[in-house]
Design a protein around this motif. Sequence first.
Motif, mmCIF file in Angstrom:
data_model
loop_
_atom_site.group_PDB
_atom_site.id
_atom_site.type_symbol
_atom_site.label_atom_id
_atom_site.label_comp_id
_atom_site.label_asym_id
_atom_site.label_seq_id
_atom_site.Cartn_x
_atom_site.Cartn_y
_atom_site.Cartn_z
ATOM 1 N N LEU A 32 76.022 1.955 15.024
ATOM 2 C CA LEU A 32 76.815 1.967 13.795
ATOM 3 C C LEU A 32 76.010 2.471 12.598
ATOM 4 C CD1 LEU A 32 79.460 1.312 12.380
ATOM 5 C CD2 LEU A 32 78.623 -1.031 12.042
ATOM 6 N N VAL A 33 74.762 2.007 12.465
ATOM 7 C CA VAL A 33 73.930 2.429 11.335
ATOM 8 C C VAL A 33 73.704 3.940 11.374
ATOM 9 C CG1 VAL A 33 71.648 2.255 10.279
ATOM 10 C CG2 VAL A 33 72.798 0.194 11.091
ATOM 11 N N SER A 34 73.425 4.459 12.564
ATOM 12 C CA SER A 34 73.217 5.904 12.714
ATOM 13 C C SER A 34 74.463 6.674 12.300
ATOM 14 C CB SER A 34 72.860 6.238 14.161
ATOM 15 O OG SER A 34 71.664 5.612 14.545
ATOM 16 N N ASN A 35 75.608 6.197 12.747
ATOM 17 C CA ASN A 35 76.858 6.889 12.420
ATOM 18 C C ASN A 35 77.152 6.866 10.925
ATOM 19 O OD1 ASN A 35 77.110 7.302 15.135
ATOM 20 N ND2 ASN A 35 79.146 6.439 15.312
ATOM 21 N N ILE A 36 76.858 5.738 10.282
ATOM 22 C CA ILE A 36 77.095 5.628 8.837
ATOM 23 C C ILE A 36 76.181 6.588 8.074
ATOM 24 C CG2 ILE A 36 76.849 4.104 6.834
ATOM 25 C CD1 ILE A 36 77.795 1.798 8.624
ATOM 26 N N LEU A 37 74.917 6.647 8.484
ATOM 27 C CA LEU A 37 73.966 7.543 7.820
ATOM 28 C C LEU A 37 74.367 9.005 7.995
ATOM 29 C CD1 LEU A 37 70.610 5.797 8.795
ATOM 30 C CD2 LEU A 37 71.491 6.082 6.469
ATOM 31 N N LEU A 38 74.772 9.370 9.220
ATOM 32 C CA LEU A 38 75.169 10.750 9.462
ATOM 33 C C LEU A 38 76.471 11.084 8.729
ATOM 34 C CD1 LEU A 38 74.615 13.415 10.808
ATOM 35 C CD2 LEU A 38 75.741 12.574 12.880
ATOM 36 N N ALA A 39 77.400 10.128 8.701
ATOM 37 C CA ALA A 39 78.655 10.346 7.977
ATOM 38 C C ALA A 39 78.390 10.524 6.483
ATOM 39 C CB ALA A 39 79.612 9.178 8.214
ATOM 40 N N LEU A 82 66.636 9.647 7.485
ATOM 41 C CA LEU A 82 66.869 8.275 7.922
ATOM 42 C C LEU A 82 67.728 8.246 9.186
ATOM 43 C CD1 LEU A 82 67.467 6.473 4.492
ATOM 44 C CD2 LEU A 82 65.446 6.321 5.961
ATOM 45 N N TYR A 83 68.668 9.174 9.279
ATOM 46 C CA TYR A 83 69.475 9.286 10.508
ATOM 47 C C TYR A 83 68.571 9.591 11.697
ATOM 48 C CZ TYR A 83 72.408 11.490 14.065
ATOM 49 O OH TYR A 83 72.984 11.836 15.264
ATOM 50 N N LEU A 94 68.028 -0.539 8.261
ATOM 51 C CA LEU A 94 67.921 -0.169 6.854
ATOM 52 C C LEU A 94 67.269 -1.301 6.080
ATOM 53 C CD1 LEU A 94 71.351 1.585 6.176
ATOM 54 C CD2 LEU A 94 69.083 2.650 6.168
ATOM 55 N N LYS A 95 66.282 -0.949 5.253
ATOM 56 C CA LYS A 95 65.560 -1.945 4.465
ATOM 57 C C LYS A 95 65.557 -1.535 2.996
ATOM 58 C CE LYS A 95 62.574 -3.053 8.404
ATOM 59 N NZ LYS A 95 61.197 -3.052 8.942
ATOM 60 N N TRP A 96 65.213 -2.480 2.144
ATOM 61 C CA TRP A 96 65.188 -2.195 0.712
ATOM 62 C C TRP A 96 64.234 -1.064 0.378
ATOM 63 C CZ3 TRP A 96 68.991 -3.662 -2.202
ATOM 64 C CH2 TRP A 96 69.670 -4.845 -1.922
ATOM 65 N N LYS A 97 63.152 -0.952 1.141
ATOM 66 C CA LYS A 97 62.162 0.084 0.859
ATOM 67 C C LYS A 97 62.736 1.490 1.014
ATOM 68 C CE LYS A 97 60.188 0.373 5.543
ATOM 69 N NZ LYS A 97 58.939 0.255 6.343
ATOM 70 N N HIS A 98 63.793 1.613 1.814
ATOM 71 C CA HIS A 98 64.402 2.923 2.012
ATOM 72 C C HIS A 98 65.083 3.447 0.745
ATOM 73 C CE1 HIS A 98 64.471 1.795 6.510
ATOM 74 N NE2 HIS A 98 63.479 2.645 6.284
ATOM 75 N N LEU A 99 65.319 2.561 -0.215
ATOM 76 C CA LEU A 99 65.893 3.004 -1.487
ATOM 77 C C LEU A 99 64.934 3.907 -2.258
ATOM 78 C CD1 LEU A 99 67.669 -0.255 -2.744
ATOM 79 C CD2 LEU A 99 68.756 1.825 -1.875
ATOM 80 N N LEU A 100 63.660 3.862 -1.904
ATOM 81 C CA LEU A 100 62.680 4.739 -2.552
ATOM 82 C C LEU A 100 63.019 6.218 -2.342
ATOM 83 C CD1 LEU A 100 59.361 2.867 -1.656
ATOM 84 C CD2 LEU A 100 60.459 2.998 -3.899
ATOM 85 N N HIS A 101 63.751 6.493 -1.260
ATOM 86 C CA HIS A 101 64.151 7.878 -1.000
ATOM 87 C C HIS A 101 65.126 8.390 -2.060
ATOM 88 C CE1 HIS A 101 62.242 8.316 2.941
ATOM 89 N NE2 HIS A 101 62.635 7.086 3.216
ATOM 90 N N ALA A 102 65.736 7.472 -2.807
ATOM 91 C CA ALA A 102 66.699 7.874 -3.841
ATOM 92 C C ALA A 102 66.036 8.133 -5.192
ATOM 93 C CB ALA A 102 67.777 6.799 -3.987
ATOM 94 N N ILE A 156 58.931 18.748 7.169
ATOM 95 C CA ILE A 156 57.647 18.474 7.823
ATOM 96 C C ILE A 156 57.653 17.072 8.427
ATOM 97 C CG2 ILE A 156 55.179 18.078 7.424
ATOM 98 C CD1 ILE A 156 55.261 20.312 5.339
ATOM 99 N N ALA A 157 58.123 16.097 7.648
ATOM 100 C CA ALA A 157 58.185 14.709 8.136
ATOM 101 C C ALA A 157 59.086 14.601 9.359
ATOM 102 C CB ALA A 157 58.678 13.791 7.025
ATOM 103 N N SER A 158 60.212 15.328 9.345
ATOM 104 C CA SER A 158 61.162 15.267 10.457
ATOM 105 C C SER A 158 60.564 15.835 11.736
ATOM 106 C CB SER A 158 62.446 16.022 10.103
ATOM 107 O OG SER A 158 63.112 15.413 9.021
ATOM 108 N N PHE A 159 59.895 16.978 11.643
ATOM 109 C CA PHE A 159 59.303 17.572 12.838
ATOM 110 C C PHE A 159 58.130 16.737 13.359
ATOM 111 C CE2 PHE A 159 61.570 21.469 11.510
ATOM 112 C CZ PHE A 159 62.196 21.748 12.717
#
Length: 391
Positions: A32-39, A82-83, A94-102, A156-159
């Motif tokens: 579900l989390v993966s689908n929400i992120l991709l959506a 994140l996906y 998903l954690k609070w630290k992931h908000l740093l990406h925003a 770069i991070a993704s690869f």
Amino acid sequence: MELDILQIFSLLIVFVHLLLAGFLLTMKTKNLVSNILLAAFLLVSAEDSDSIFIGGYIYPHFPALGMLINSLVLIKLPLIYLYLLSIVYSDFNLKWKHLLHALPFLIVNIVLIPRFYGQDFAGQMEYLNSNTLSRRLIEIQLSYILVHTQIVVYLIASFLVINRYRRLLLENFSNANLFNYNWLFQLFAVFTIEAFVASLKNMFMFLEWEDAYFYSMVGTSLIALFYITWMVFRIMLNPELFRGIDSKLQLVSSMVKEGEEEIINTDPAINFNRNVNDKINKLNKYMAEEEPFLDPSLTIYLLSKQIDISTKELSLLINHDLNQHFFDFVNSFRIRKAMEILSNPSKKDLTILEILYDVGFNSKSSFNTAFKKYSVLTPTQYRKKYSKSDA
């Protein structure tokens, strides 16, 4: 209202993005989390591709809302990253630290407060009208800089994540699903091409090369349409496409870098310098006599439990001391077993498909690739050659 070619592409891209986003949000799945992120990524991408509704309706009537929506492009790459983490690692949450990406999104909108958000309607429209092709305002330039910095950093991070995923599969699983890895690599390769063309488009825009800008816009639209259409079919046909792995798994190279002396002193249970030959002999004897490789789901963890050796020690033993991936180590025994069967006249009625399943493979393509790697011949050629020599 007549539509030009870019607007037609825009409508198609938006439609396909929304179609897949709706599918992802309504399908029943454990991911579900993966689908929400991709959506969410697809919804932001749809907004980024829209050249009609935002520009023709939102901006003229609600300029602040239009600017806010457009700045969502700064969370596009974080969402796809994140996906990626969510499908690669089974323990991802998903954690609070992931908000740093925003942060880039927040920075741009905070910078826009004095001269844009803080103005009335007339002031906001004047700001937008002053942001021309030949004179980009400093806040808008900042947003372009952040977007292109994100492209470099996140790709770069993704690869790096994808490469680590591939190596962990090979070091820990006997049937590492490299098909999934290849699909993942292809997905981000196409995304990289799209990002590169989009960067060229922005460069042409700043240089005021109108023809080059137009053709790059068309190119970006075509790549985006191909990318998302391909993605739609892949995910709809394979909703459970990936096998997640534990993010705590260590690469053998990381274990070795810890230092052999440190490992010996701090954890005697994983001392791989003592009795290496004895342990290798024990391992090979167990593999030959008990044939655990016949289990297609064999992992390094399961094998370590069977021979009473810690998982880390076994990983070092195979992947470092034997200088083989666990994947290749196990498949070498499977291929030997397959050769025995293929060269046995009493089992000549068994098909190649039956044999590959019997020896622990779960894919005809991976069996053929592995067999040819160890024998140079295909399974069919090997059987024919043995029959000739037997005759």
